[in-house]
Write a protein that holds these residues in place. Structure first.
Motif, PDB file in Angstrom:
ATOM      1  N   ARG A 129     -12.085-106.386  96.361  1.00 43.62           N
ATOM      2  CA  ARG A 129     -11.872-106.735  97.773  1.00 43.62           C
ATOM      3  C   ARG A 129     -12.348-105.625  98.710  1.00 43.62           C
ATOM      4  N   GLU A 130     -12.105-104.377  98.323  1.00 42.36           N
ATOM      5  CA  GLU A 130     -12.403-103.232  99.193  1.00 42.36           C
ATOM      6  C   GLU A 130     -13.703-102.516  98.831  1.00 42.36           C
ATOM      7  N   LYS A 131     -14.466-103.093  97.904  1.00 46.18           N
ATOM      8  CA  LYS A 131     -15.727-102.479  97.446  1.00 46.18           C
ATOM      9  C   LYS A 131     -15.491-101.072  96.899  1.00 46.18           C
ATOM     10  N   GLY A 132     -14.461-100.965  96.046  1.00 47.61           N
ATOM     11  CA  GLY A 132     -14.118 -99.685  95.427  1.00 47.61           C
ATOM     12  C   GLY A 132     -15.118 -99.252  94.377  1.00 47.61           C
ATOM     13  N   VAL A 145      -8.470 -96.498 100.262  1.00 44.96           N
ATOM     14  CA  VAL A 145      -8.081 -97.807 100.782  1.00 44.96           C
ATOM     15  C   VAL A 145      -6.568 -97.966 100.668  1.00 44.96           C
ATOM     16  N   SER A 146      -6.032 -98.867 101.456  1.00 47.61           N
ATOM     17  CA  SER A 146      -4.617 -99.225 101.370  1.00 47.61           C
ATOM     18  C   SER A 146      -4.514-100.638 100.823  1.00 47.61           C
ATOM     19  N   ASN A 172      -1.777 -96.249  98.661  1.00 47.59           N
ATOM     20  CA  ASN A 172      -3.124 -95.737  98.897  1.00 47.59           C
ATOM     21  C   ASN A 172      -3.816 -95.554  97.555  1.00 47.59           C
ATOM     22  N   ILE A 173      -5.053 -96.031  97.481  1.00 51.17           N
ATOM     23  CA  ILE A 173      -5.858 -95.894  96.274  1.00 51.17           C
ATOM     24  C   ILE A 173      -7.135 -95.161  96.645  1.00 51.17           C
ATOM     25  N   THR A 174      -7.378 -94.046  95.951  1.00 53.93           N
ATOM     26  CA  THR A 174      -8.604 -93.274  96.152  1.00 53.93           C
ATOM     27  C   THR A 174      -9.546 -93.575  94.996  1.00 53.93           C
ATOM     28  N   VAL A 198      -0.568-101.455  90.711  1.00 56.78           N
ATOM     29  CA  VAL A 198      -0.304-100.172  91.361  1.00 56.78           C
ATOM     30  C   VAL A 198       0.985-100.246  92.177  1.00 56.78           C
ATOM     31  N   LYS A 199       1.901 -99.320  91.898  1.00 60.49           N
ATOM     32  CA  LYS A 199       3.204 -99.319  92.533  1.00 60.49           C
ATOM     33  C   LYS A 199       3.410 -98.097  93.438  1.00 60.49           C
ATOM     34  N   GLY A 200       2.377 -97.297  93.599  1.00 53.86           N
ATOM     35  CA  GLY A 200       2.417 -96.100  94.431  1.00 53.86           C
ATOM     36  C   GLY A 200       1.010 -95.547  94.544  1.00 53.86           C
ATOM     37  N   ASP A 201       0.855 -94.440  95.253  1.00 51.54           N
ATOM     38  CA  ASP A 201      -0.472 -93.875  95.494  1.00 51.54           C
ATOM     39  C   ASP A 201      -1.099 -93.396  94.178  1.00 51.54           C
ATOM     40  N   ILE A 202      -2.393 -93.687  94.024  1.00 56.14           N
ATOM     41  CA  ILE A 202      -3.144 -93.235  92.852  1.00 56.14           C
ATOM     42  C   ILE A 202      -4.541 -92.774  93.274  1.00 56.14           C
TER      43      ILE A 202
END
Length: 93
Positions: free
Chosen positions: A29-32, A15-16, A4-6, A85-89
């Motif tokens: 891709r996710e419009k971050g 987003v995931s 998960n990326i916030t 990214v290897k985990g939630d950030i």
């Protein structure tokens, strides 16, 4: 496995993405919303700060060291185009 990326600077958009995804590519891709120009580590415009989960990113690349000081890196700054990214950030810019 997914992570998960916030995107804090984009209204805390969550987003995931697949594990080991490139941060800038996920943002595109996710419009971050992470700003960028070149996407290849040359311009430095995708400088961002990993506010949570810095340990969930890969090792700092030589291209990042051209734009980020040791102090920047210690404070959690990375170049999104060079970061996997290897985990939630949670990230801001």
């Amino acid at each position: 496995m997914t992570v998960n990326i916030t995107f804090i600077s984009n209204d805390n958009k969550l987003v995931s993405a697949p594990d080991n995804s490139n941060l800038l590519r996920v943002s595109l891709r996710e419009k971050g919303g992470i700003p960028f120009k070149c996407g290849g580590g040359l311009c430095g415009t995708c400088k961002c700060r990993i506010e949570q989960g810095l340990d969930n990113t890969d090792e700092v690349k030589a291209k990042e060291r051209k734009h980020l000081s040791d102090e920047d890196l210690a404070a959690g700054f990375r170049m999104a185009c060079q970061t996997f990214v290897k985990g939630d950030i949670a990230v801001s810019w």
